[in-house]
Design an enzyme around this catalytic site. Structure first.
Site, PDB file in Angstrom:
ATOM      1  N   GLY A  94       0.823  -1.203   0.000  1.00 21.05           N
ATOM      2  CA  GLY A  94       0.000   0.000   0.000  1.00 21.05           C
ATOM      3  C   GLY A  94       0.856   1.251   0.000  1.00 21.05           C
ATOM      4  CB  ILE A  95       0.239   4.819   0.313  1.00 24.08           C
ATOM      5  CG1 ILE A  95      -1.222   4.670   0.752  1.00 24.08           C
ATOM      6  CG2 ILE A  95       0.392   5.183  -1.116  1.00 24.08           C
ATOM      7  CD1 ILE A  95      -1.988   5.962   0.703  1.00 24.08           C
ATOM      8  N   GLY A  96       2.533   4.626   2.281  1.00 25.34           N
ATOM      9  CA  GLY A  96       2.949   5.021   3.622  1.00 25.34           C
ATOM     10  C   GLY A  96       4.339   4.559   3.967  1.00 25.34           C
ATOM     11  CB  ALA A  97       6.298   5.209   7.020  1.00 22.04           C
ATOM     12  CB  ILE A  98       4.702   0.016   6.949  1.00 22.33           C
ATOM     13  CG1 ILE A  98       4.736   0.440   8.414  1.00 22.33           C
ATOM     14  CG2 ILE A  98       4.903  -1.499   6.807  1.00 22.33           C
ATOM     15  CD1 ILE A  98       3.716  -0.211   9.313  1.00 22.33           C
ATOM     16  CD  GLU A 151      -5.522  -1.193  -3.107  1.00 23.30           C
ATOM     17  OE1 GLU A 151      -6.256  -2.191  -3.021  1.00 23.30           O
ATOM     18  OE2 GLU A 151      -5.663  -0.187  -2.404  1.00 23.30           O
ATOM     19  N   GLY A 182      -8.347  -2.107  -0.604  1.00 23.08           N
ATOM     20  CA  GLY A 182      -8.124  -3.427  -1.202  1.00 23.08           C
ATOM     21  C   GLY A 182      -7.540  -4.429  -0.230  1.00 23.08           C
TER      22      GLY A 182
HETATM   23  N1  COA Z   1      -5.398   4.071  18.776  1.00 24.13           N
HETATM   24  C1  COA Z   1      -5.309   5.404  18.705  1.00 24.13           C
HETATM   25  N2  COA Z   1      -4.696   6.065  17.688  1.00 24.13           N
HETATM   26  C2  COA Z   1      -4.147   5.308  16.738  1.00 24.13           C
HETATM   27  C3  COA Z   1      -4.188   3.910  16.765  1.00 24.13           C
HETATM   28  C4  COA Z   1      -4.838   3.295  17.838  1.00 24.13           C
HETATM   29  N3  COA Z   1      -4.910   1.968  17.924  1.00 24.13           N
HETATM   30  N4  COA Z   1      -3.537   3.440  15.688  1.00 24.13           N
HETATM   31  C5  COA Z   1      -3.105   4.500  15.011  1.00 24.13           C
HETATM   32  N5  COA Z   1      -3.476   5.626  15.638  1.00 24.13           N
HETATM   33  C6  COA Z   1      -3.167   6.984  15.202  1.00 24.13           C
HETATM   34  C7  COA Z   1      -1.675   7.146  14.955  1.00 24.13           C
HETATM   35  O1  COA Z   1      -0.991   7.544  16.136  1.00 24.13           O
HETATM   36  C8  COA Z   1      -1.649   8.223  13.898  1.00 24.13           C
HETATM   37  O2  COA Z   1      -1.862   9.488  14.519  1.00 24.13           O
HETATM   38  P1  COA Z   1      -1.042  10.778  14.064  1.00 24.13           P
HETATM   39  O3  COA Z   1      -1.442  10.986  12.633  1.00 24.13           O
HETATM   40  O4  COA Z   1      -1.542  11.822  14.995  1.00 24.13           O
HETATM   41  O5  COA Z   1       0.386  10.396  14.241  1.00 24.13           O
HETATM   42  C9  COA Z   1      -2.888   7.921  13.071  1.00 24.13           C
HETATM   43  O6  COA Z   1      -3.757   7.170  13.918  1.00 24.13           O
HETATM   44  C10 COA Z   1      -2.583   7.124  11.814  1.00 24.13           C
HETATM   45  O7  COA Z   1      -1.868   5.951  12.136  1.00 24.13           O
HETATM   46  P2  COA Z   1      -0.750   5.393  11.156  1.00 24.13           P
HETATM   47  O8  COA Z   1      -0.344   4.070  11.641  1.00 24.13           O
HETATM   48  O9  COA Z   1       0.312   6.422  10.966  1.00 24.13           O
HETATM   49  O10 COA Z   1      -1.560   5.274   9.827  1.00 24.13           O
HETATM   50  P3  COA Z   1      -1.054   4.968   8.373  1.00 24.13           P
HETATM   51  O11 COA Z   1      -1.094   6.234   7.615  1.00 24.13           O
HETATM   52  O12 COA Z   1       0.194   4.175   8.381  1.00 24.13           O
HETATM   53  O13 COA Z   1      -2.252   4.061   7.845  1.00 24.13           O
HETATM   54  C11 COA Z   1      -3.960   2.405   8.033  1.00 24.13           C
HETATM   55  C12 COA Z   1      -2.563   2.847   8.483  1.00 24.13           C
HETATM   56  C13 COA Z   1      -4.244   1.065   8.654  1.00 24.13           C
HETATM   57  C14 COA Z   1      -4.998   3.417   8.487  1.00 24.13           C
HETATM   58  C15 COA Z   1      -3.965   2.322   6.478  1.00 24.13           C
HETATM   59  O14 COA Z   1      -3.002   1.413   6.072  1.00 24.13           O
HETATM   60  C16 COA Z   1      -5.321   1.892   5.956  1.00 24.13           C
HETATM   61  O15 COA Z   1      -6.194   2.715   5.788  1.00 24.13           O
HETATM   62  N6  COA Z   1      -5.517   0.577   5.695  1.00 24.13           N
HETATM   63  C17 COA Z   1      -6.770   0.058   5.180  1.00 24.13           C
HETATM   64  C18 COA Z   1      -6.816   0.063   3.672  1.00 24.13           C
HETATM   65  C19 COA Z   1      -5.817  -0.858   3.046  1.00 24.13           C
HETATM   66  O16 COA Z   1      -5.162  -1.643   3.697  1.00 24.13           O
HETATM   67  N7  COA Z   1      -5.711  -0.787   1.735  1.00 24.13           N
HETATM   68  C20 COA Z   1      -4.811  -1.630   0.962  1.00 24.13           C
HETATM   69  C21 COA Z   1      -3.483  -1.040   0.701  1.00 24.13           C
HETATM   70  S1  COA Z   1      -3.526   0.521  -0.191  1.00 24.13           S
END
Ligand code: COA
Length: 430
Positions: free
Chosen positions: A215-219, A238, A336
């Site tokens: 997906g997107i993002g740091a991981i 995707e 996705g």
């Molecule tokens: N409780 C409270 N806050 C939480 C939390 C929890 N359990 N988990 C995360 N957060 C907060 C983080 O601290 C962060 O806050 P900040 O922006 O103030 O730092 C925010 O929520 C986002 O968390 P982060 O882990 O940085 O999100 P991300 O941008 O890496 O996205 C998902 C992670 C899971 C939201 C994202 O991958 C997603 O939407 N997945 C579903 C869709 C998908 O998987 N599509 C397929 C690939 S494209």
């Protein structure tokens, strides 16, 4: 009529084009970085003349002005994914969220579950046969345009001419608005120590010759950095971003061992910098398809050694994954994730990985929890989950009992939270 004349006769300004939108219409906006910015803005500028226009969009990378305070009664946003520009509107009840697997969104339109009145899309200029490319976003955009009563297209020379099942003929479009706006970009994320550690663990699960979805993002970016020593990797995803382009240029991703579409990077949309958009322009290695193809688990599963890497907000001790809500608040969407988790499960030698930092909010909250927060949605069920990875290691859940799963998951929680997790586990029913 010759398509060239048809095209010339229908070139209008954005203001003129959006006059076709009427009160009560459902308008679908082209996805993510493919959003037609002039048309969307011109539509919003007509707010005072319009009532109850439903604006359907997925990842909104633009300003999403249609769901700002003051738009109530004029526009109602129906989000198929919630992002930073739309989250507040959904939280405050000014916009709605519709849960749906990404792979099934085209059918919402083509089977008239959500009939489309107007599609706002952005395309490349036509080639010598009259075909425009949908460029960075084919996904649901192609399906929406195929069944909309009216199709308005912004024609932009900056839109890369991507190849694959990514074309729309000018005769399928009602009005054309010339645009010279830069395509929306997604800046590179910052990769920290936690993401790097997660990337290192995941790289141990990725064999040479594997096909990847990220997906997107740091991981995902950290994972790609850790894969530089692999050979013959492939991509069926995707989306991609700049990180994949760098692995292609380094010769690590070549698709040679792919069992479906060998040699091709198969995707449905892309988000990144201008460099990526230039890289995919008429690049025969990049093959774009509608999302009901790329994300169909039965298609994905035809790739042997398919590795799906997705993220999450919380994982409980049974292995239930919450990736789209924080408690009752809609944070993002399923996208996705489940499509690829299931596709990787079907793949011979496939693996699906859920990767997340062990904590959130500056280390004060554990993302590994005894129970998901009250009201949280289960995005990926415990039956679907294989590997869960944090910076503390890998938990392999397949074939494990509930008790064994809990033990494996606690072992990758942040050490500060393990004692409490053990206490909750001992009090629990399994
Ligand atoms: N409780 C409270 N806050 C939480 C939390 C929890 N359990 N988990 C995360 N957060 C907060 C983080 O601290 C962060 O806050 P900040 O922006 O103030 O730092 C925010 O929520 C986002 O968390 P982060 O882990 O940085 O999100 P991300 O941008 O890496 O996205 C998902 C992670 C899971 C939201 C994202 O991958 C997603 O939407 N997945 C579903 C869709 C998908 O998987 N599509 C397929 C690939 S494209």
């Amino acid at each position: 009529m010759d398509w060239r004349r048809y095209y010339q006769d229908r070139i209008v300004s954005a203001e003129e084009a959006v006059k076709v939108i009427r009160s009560g219409d459902r308008v679908v906006v082209g996805h993510a970085c493919g959003e037609p910015q002039l048309l969307t803005e011109a539509m919003v500028n007509r707010a005072k003349e319009l009532e109850n226009v439903e604006v359907v969009h997925m990842v909104a990378m633009g300003k999403a002005l249609y769901c700002m305070p003051g738009m109530e009664g004029h526009f109602r946003h129906n989000a198929l994914f919630v992002g930073s520009s739309t989250r507040e509107a959904v939280r405050e009840g000014r916009a709605d969220y519709t849960p749906c697997f990404f792979s099934e969104i085209p059918r919402l339109f083509t089977e008239h579950i959500l009939p489309v009145d107007v599609a706002l899309i952005q395309v490349s200029p036509p080639d010598k046969f009259g075909f425009c490319s949908l460029g960075v976003s084919v996904d649901y955009t192609k399906a929406a345009a195929s069944c909309a009563k009216k199709v308005l297209a912004e024609v932009n020379p900056h839109m890369p001419f991507t190849l694959g099942d990514s074309f729309i003929h000018v005769t399928e479009i009602d009005y054309f608005t010339p645009s010279n706006e830069p395509i929306i970009e997604l800046p590179r994320p910052e990769v920290g120590e936690v993401e790097e550690a997660i990337g290192q663990h995941i790289s141990k699960l990725v064999e040479d010759g594997a096909t990847l979805q990220l997906g997107i993002g740091a991981i995902p970016d950290a994972v790609l950095i850790c894969l530089r020593d692999k050979v013959n990797l492939g991509i069926h995803s995707e989306m991609i971003s700049d990180g994949v382009m760098e692995l292609i240029e380094a010769g690590v991703v070549n698709g040679k061992k792919k069992t479906l579409h060998p040699g091709k990077v198969v995707i449905t949309f892309l988000m990144g910098t201008k460099k990526l958009y230039e890289f995919v322009d008429r690049n025969p290695m990049i093959e774009m398809h509608p999302v009901d193809y790329t994300n169909d688990p039965f298609v994905i599963g035809q790739n042997e050694k398919m590795v799906a890497i997705n993220s999450a907000l919380q994982v409980d001790l049974m292995g239930q994954v919450c990736a789209d809500t924080i408690g009752t608040q809609q944070f993002s969407g399923v996208g996705g994730q489940v499509d690829f988790v299931r596709g990787a499960s079907r793949s011979r030698g496939g693996k699906s990985i859920i990767a997340l930092p062990s904590t959130a909010a500056g280390g004060t909250v554990s993302r590994i929890v005894a129970k998901l927060s009250t009201g949280a949605a289960v995005t990926t069920s415990r039956n679907d989950v294989h590997f869960v990875v944090t910076e503390y290691g890998i938990a392999d859940l397949r074939g494990k009992t509930l008790r064994q799963r809990a033990e494996a998951i606690i072992s990758i929680a942040h050490p500060d939270f393990r004692v409490d997790l053990w206490k909750s586990f001992r009090r629990s029913v399994f």
